[in-house]
Design a protein around this motif. Structure first.
Motif, PDB file in Angstrom:
ATOM      1  N   PHE A  36       0.832  -1.203   0.000  1.00  0.00           N
ATOM      2  CA  PHE A  36       0.000   0.000   0.000  1.00  0.00           C
ATOM      3  C   PHE A  36       0.867   1.254   0.000  1.00  0.00           C
ATOM      4  CE2 PHE A  36      -2.086   3.443   2.320  1.00  0.00           C
ATOM      5  CZ  PHE A  36      -3.298   3.542   1.656  1.00  0.00           C
ATOM      6  N   PHE A  37       1.849   1.304   0.905  1.00  0.00           N
ATOM      7  CA  PHE A  37       2.662   2.513   1.000  1.00  0.00           C
ATOM      8  C   PHE A  37       3.632   2.655  -0.162  1.00  0.00           C
ATOM      9  CE2 PHE A  37       1.127   2.362   5.396  1.00  0.00           C
ATOM     10  CZ  PHE A  37       0.682   3.671   5.510  1.00  0.00           C
ATOM     11  N   ALA A  38       4.008   1.547  -0.772  1.00  0.00           N
ATOM     12  CA  ALA A  38       4.806   1.651  -1.991  1.00  0.00           C
ATOM     13  C   ALA A  38       3.980   2.281  -3.102  1.00  0.00           C
ATOM     14  CB  ALA A  38       5.302   0.276  -2.415  1.00  0.00           C
ATOM     15  N   ALA A  39       2.695   1.920  -3.176  1.00  0.00           N
ATOM     16  CA  ALA A  39       1.830   2.441  -4.235  1.00  0.00           C
ATOM     17  C   ALA A  39       1.366   3.858  -3.968  1.00  0.00           C
ATOM     18  CB  ALA A  39       0.622   1.512  -4.411  1.00  0.00           C
ATOM     19  N   VAL A  40       0.980   4.134  -2.712  1.00  0.00           N
ATOM     20  CA  VAL A  40       0.374   5.421  -2.372  1.00  0.00           C
ATOM     21  C   VAL A  40       1.418   6.436  -1.906  1.00  0.00           C
ATOM     22  CG1 VAL A  40      -1.350   6.524  -0.869  1.00  0.00           C
ATOM     23  CG2 VAL A  40      -1.787   4.254  -1.802  1.00  0.00           C
ATOM     24  N   GLY A  41       2.594   5.965  -1.572  1.00  0.00           N
ATOM     25  CA  GLY A  41       3.632   6.838  -1.052  1.00  0.00           C
ATOM     26  C   GLY A  41       3.910   8.078  -1.881  1.00  0.00           C
ATOM     27  N   PRO A  42       4.083   7.957  -3.194  1.00  0.00           N
ATOM     28  CA  PRO A  42       4.344   9.166  -3.988  1.00  0.00           C
ATOM     29  C   PRO A  42       3.229  10.206  -3.873  1.00  0.00           C
ATOM     30  CG  PRO A  42       4.916   7.213  -5.238  1.00  0.00           C
ATOM     31  CD  PRO A  42       4.231   6.730  -3.998  1.00  0.00           C
ATOM     32  N   TYR A  43       1.975   9.752  -3.810  1.00  0.00           N
ATOM     33  CA  TYR A  43       0.856  10.685  -3.652  1.00  0.00           C
ATOM     34  C   TYR A  43       0.906  11.376  -2.293  1.00  0.00           C
ATOM     35  CZ  TYR A  43      -3.938  12.125  -2.605  1.00  0.00           C
ATOM     36  OH  TYR A  43      -5.044  12.839  -2.204  1.00  0.00           O
ATOM     37  N   LEU A  44       1.159  10.600  -1.225  1.00  0.00           N
ATOM     38  CA  LEU A  44       1.228  11.187   0.107  1.00  0.00           C
ATOM     39  C   LEU A  44       2.420  12.134   0.222  1.00  0.00           C
ATOM     40  CD1 LEU A  44       0.361   8.117   2.368  1.00  0.00           C
ATOM     41  CD2 LEU A  44      -1.160   9.934   1.541  1.00  0.00           C
ATOM     42  N   ASN A  45       3.542  11.750  -0.364  1.00  0.00           N
ATOM     43  CA  ASN A  45       4.721  12.619  -0.317  1.00  0.00           C
ATOM     44  C   ASN A  45       4.461  13.942  -1.013  1.00  0.00           C
ATOM     45  OD1 ASN A  45       6.570  11.237   1.249  1.00  0.00           O
ATOM     46  ND2 ASN A  45       7.376  10.072  -0.466  1.00  0.00           N
ATOM     47  N   ALA A  46       3.741  13.892  -2.131  1.00  0.00           N
ATOM     48  CA  ALA A  46       3.419  15.133  -2.835  1.00  0.00           C
ATOM     49  C   ALA A  46       2.534  16.024  -1.968  1.00  0.00           C
ATOM     50  CB  ALA A  46       2.735  14.823  -4.161  1.00  0.00           C
ATOM     51  N   ALA A  47       1.560  15.412  -1.272  1.00  0.00           N
ATOM     52  CA  ALA A  47       0.661  16.176  -0.422  1.00  0.00           C
ATOM     53  C   ALA A  47       1.395  16.787   0.769  1.00  0.00           C
ATOM     54  CB  ALA A  47      -0.474  15.277   0.067  1.00  0.00           C
ATOM     55  N   GLN A  48       2.435  16.101   1.249  1.00  0.00           N
ATOM     56  CA  GLN A  48       3.153  16.557   2.445  1.00  0.00           C
ATOM     57  C   GLN A  48       4.456  17.284   2.119  1.00  0.00           C
ATOM     58  OE1 GLN A  48       3.354  12.515   4.082  1.00  0.00           O
ATOM     59  NE2 GLN A  48       2.308  13.279   5.885  1.00  0.00           N
ATOM     60  N   ARG A  49       4.750  17.497   0.851  1.00  0.00           N
ATOM     61  CA  ARG A  49       6.079  17.988   0.455  1.00  0.00           C
ATOM     62  C   ARG A  49       6.460  19.281   1.170  1.00  0.00           C
ATOM     63  NH1 ARG A  49       5.470  17.955  -4.809  1.00  0.00           N
ATOM     64  NH2 ARG A  49       6.352  15.858  -5.017  1.00  0.00           N
ATOM     65  N   ARG A  50       5.546  20.211   1.234  1.00  0.00           N
ATOM     66  CA  ARG A  50       5.859  21.504   1.871  1.00  0.00           C
ATOM     67  C   ARG A  50       6.293  21.320   3.318  1.00  0.00           C
ATOM     68  NH1 ARG A  50       1.240  25.845   3.682  1.00  0.00           N
ATOM     69  NH2 ARG A  50       2.520  26.899   5.249  1.00  0.00           N
ATOM     70  N   TYR A  51       5.589  20.471   4.037  1.00  0.00           N
ATOM     71  CA  TYR A  51       5.835  20.319   5.470  1.00  0.00           C
ATOM     72  C   TYR A  51       7.075  19.462   5.722  1.00  0.00           C
ATOM     73  CZ  TYR A  51       1.138  22.020   4.991  1.00  0.00           C
ATOM     74  OH  TYR A  51       0.050  22.767   4.607  1.00  0.00           O
ATOM     75  N   LYS A  52       7.224  18.381   4.972  1.00  0.00           N
ATOM     76  CA  LYS A  52       8.434  17.582   5.109  1.00  0.00           C
ATOM     77  C   LYS A  52       9.663  18.388   4.701  1.00  0.00           C
ATOM     78  CE  LYS A  52       6.792  12.811   4.629  1.00  0.00           C
ATOM     79  NZ  LYS A  52       6.982  11.536   3.893  1.00  0.00           N
ATOM     80  N   GLY A  53       9.535  19.162   3.629  1.00  0.00           N
ATOM     81  CA  GLY A  53      10.662  19.959   3.175  1.00  0.00           C
ATOM     82  C   GLY A  53      11.154  20.917   4.238  1.00  0.00           C
ATOM     83  N   ALA A  54      10.234  21.429   5.049  1.00  0.00           N
ATOM     84  CA  ALA A  54      10.609  22.370   6.104  1.00  0.00           C
ATOM     85  C   ALA A  54      11.289  21.667   7.274  1.00  0.00           C
ATOM     86  CB  ALA A  54       9.375  23.123   6.591  1.00  0.00           C
ATOM     87  N   VAL A  55      10.700  20.588   7.772  1.00  0.00           N
ATOM     88  CA  VAL A  55      11.253  19.974   8.989  1.00  0.00           C
ATOM     89  C   VAL A  55      12.413  19.024   8.695  1.00  0.00           C
ATOM     90  CG1 VAL A  55       9.107  20.246  10.283  1.00  0.00           C
ATOM     91  CG2 VAL A  55       9.537  18.112   9.068  1.00  0.00           C
ATOM     92  N   PHE A  56      12.489  18.491   7.473  1.00  0.00           N
ATOM     93  CA  PHE A  56      13.585  17.588   7.127  1.00  0.00           C
ATOM     94  C   PHE A  56      14.698  18.289   6.357  1.00  0.00           C
ATOM     95  CE2 PHE A  56      10.346  13.841   7.031  1.00  0.00           C
ATOM     96  CZ  PHE A  56      10.342  13.805   8.416  1.00  0.00           C
ATOM     97  N   ALA A  57      14.724  19.604   6.371  1.00  0.00           N
ATOM     98  CA  ALA A  57      15.768  20.351   5.663  1.00  0.00           C
ATOM     99  C   ALA A  57      17.107  20.207   6.384  1.00  0.00           C
ATOM    100  CB  ALA A  57      15.389  21.828   5.579  1.00  0.00           C
ATOM    101  N   ASP A  58      18.186  20.123   5.592  1.00  0.00           N
ATOM    102  CA  ASP A  58      19.553  20.141   6.127  1.00  0.00           C
ATOM    103  C   ASP A  58      19.794  19.054   7.163  1.00  0.00           C
ATOM    104  OD1 ASP A  58      20.135  22.458   4.563  1.00  0.00           O
ATOM    105  OD2 ASP A  58      19.137  23.698   6.080  1.00  0.00           O
ATOM    106  N   LEU A  59      19.381  17.839   6.843  1.00  0.00           N
ATOM    107  CA  LEU A  59      19.637  16.719   7.750  1.00  0.00           C
ATOM    108  C   LEU A  59      21.130  16.404   7.772  1.00  0.00           C
ATOM    109  CD1 LEU A  59      16.674  14.340   6.820  1.00  0.00           C
ATOM    110  CD2 LEU A  59      16.911  15.717   8.895  1.00  0.00           C
ATOM    111  N   PRO A  60      21.639  15.914   8.910  1.00  0.00           N
ATOM    112  CA  PRO A  60      23.064  15.569   8.988  1.00  0.00           C
ATOM    113  C   PRO A  60      23.383  14.283   8.215  1.00  0.00           C
ATOM    114  CG  PRO A  60      21.956  14.973  11.021  1.00  0.00           C
ATOM    115  CD  PRO A  60      20.937  15.704  10.183  1.00  0.00           C
ATOM    116  N   GLU A  61      24.655  13.914   8.224  1.00  0.00           N
ATOM    117  CA  GLU A  61      25.103  12.732   7.480  1.00  0.00           C
ATOM    118  C   GLU A  61      24.485  11.439   8.020  1.00  0.00           C
ATOM    119  OE1 GLU A  61      27.396  12.210   4.849  1.00  0.00           O
ATOM    120  OE2 GLU A  61      27.145  14.344   4.480  1.00  0.00           O
ATOM    121  N   VAL A  62      24.265  11.386   9.323  1.00  0.00           N
ATOM    122  CA  VAL A  62      23.698  10.194   9.959  1.00  0.00           C
ATOM    123  C   VAL A  62      22.345  10.561  10.563  1.00  0.00           C
ATOM    124  CG1 VAL A  62      23.986   8.405  11.716  1.00  0.00           C
ATOM    125  CG2 VAL A  62      25.987   9.256  10.454  1.00  0.00           C
TER     126      VAL A  62
END
Length: 219
Positions: free
Chosen positions: A25-51
Motif C-alpha cells: 500500500f505505501f509503496a503504491a500510495v507513497g508518492p501521492y502522500l509525499n506530494a501532499a506533504q512535500r511543503r511540510y516535510k521539506g521544512a522539517v527535514f531540511a539540512d539533515l546531517p550525514e547520519v
C-alpha cells in the motif's frame, strides 16, 4: 551502498497478511502522500546531517531528504517493508543500517545521535510516551527530533466523527494505527527543551488521516 542489519526480540508481532499489504500500500500510495506533504516535510527535514535515525522507515518515503552517501539507521520492525527499503536506499546512494526493532527499544547508546525523524509513525506505536522517551535518551544535547504525523481532529467536526466511526477497521487494516491521538500534546509534554509545531490539514480521500502536524523538538 553497503548495508548492515540487526535483529533482536521485540514486542512487535507481525501479521503476515497485513504486513505485506501495508508494504504494498505505501509503496503504491507513497508518492501521492509525499506530494501532499512535500511543503511540510521539506521544512522539517531540511539540512539533515550525514547520519539520521528514522523510526518506522517503511519503504523509504523519506530517503529523498537524506544526503547521498550518508547513513540511515532505520528502526523498522515490519519485515515486509525491508526489501523495498533496501532497494530505495541503494537507488539513493544511502548506507542502510537496518534494525528490526521497535521504536521503544532501539538498542542505540545514550546521547549517541544528532537527529531522529519520523513520519506517520507515532500513530501506530504501542507506547507513544515510551517512544518519545527513547528519542530523548538517544539524542545528544541540542539534537533534534523532526516529525510529520497525523493527529486527532477537533471535537465536533465531521473529521472527528469519521475518526471515531472508522477507529476499529482503520486500526485493524493499518496495524494498530490510531487517528485519535493528540500527538502534539504528547511531544510538548515529553520533556524536550524546545518544541515548534505547525498544524495543518491535508485534502485527501483518507479523511481520518487529514489533520496533521509537522515540527521540530530539541533536546
Amino acid at each position: 551502498m553497503t548495508e548492515t542489519t540487526e535483529r533482536s526480540p521485540s514486542a512487535f508481532h507481525q501479521h503476515a497478511g497485513r504486513g505485506a499489504f501495508n508494504a504494498a500500500f505505501f509503496a503504491a500510495v507513497g508518492p501521492y502522500l509525499n506530494a501532499a506533504q512535500r511543503r511540510y516535510k521539506g521544512a522539517v527535514f531540511a539540512d539533515l546531517p550525514e547520519v539520521v535515525v528514522e523510526f518506522g522507515s517503511g519503504v523509504g518515503a523519506n530517503l529523498p531528504y537524506l544526503t547521498p552517501g550518508g547513513t540511515l539507521i532505520a528502526i523498522e520492525p515490519n519485515r515486509s517493508m525491508h526489501a523495498r527499503l533496501r532497494a530505495a536506499a541503494a537507488r539513493r546512494g544511502v548506507h542502510l543500517d537496518l534494525r528490526e526493532r521497535t521504536a521503544e527499544d532501539t538498542g542505540l547508546p545514550d546521547r549517541s545521535v544528532d537527529t531522529v525523524i519520523s513520519s506517520l509513525v507515532l500513530c501506530t506505536v504501542t507506547d507513544p510516551a515510551g517512544v518519545l522517551a527513547e528519542v530523548r535518551r538517544i539524542l545528544r544535547p541540542g539534537g533534534t527530533f523532526r516529525f510529520v504525523e497525523h493527529v486527532v481532529a477537533p471535537e465536533g467536526t465531521p473529521t472527528r466523527t469519521a475518526q471515531r466511526v472508522l477507529r476499529r477497521p482503520w486500526a485493524w487494516t493499518f496495524e494498530g494505527c490510531s487517528c485519535e491521538r493528540d500527538l502534539e500534546s504528547a511531544v510538548r509534554s515529553a520533556g524536550f527543551a524546545d518544541v515548534e509545531v505547525e498544524r495543518y490539514r491535508l485534502h485527501t480521500p483518507f479523511v481520518p488521516f487529514n489533520p496533521q502536524i509537522a515540527g521540530i523538538a530539541r533536546a
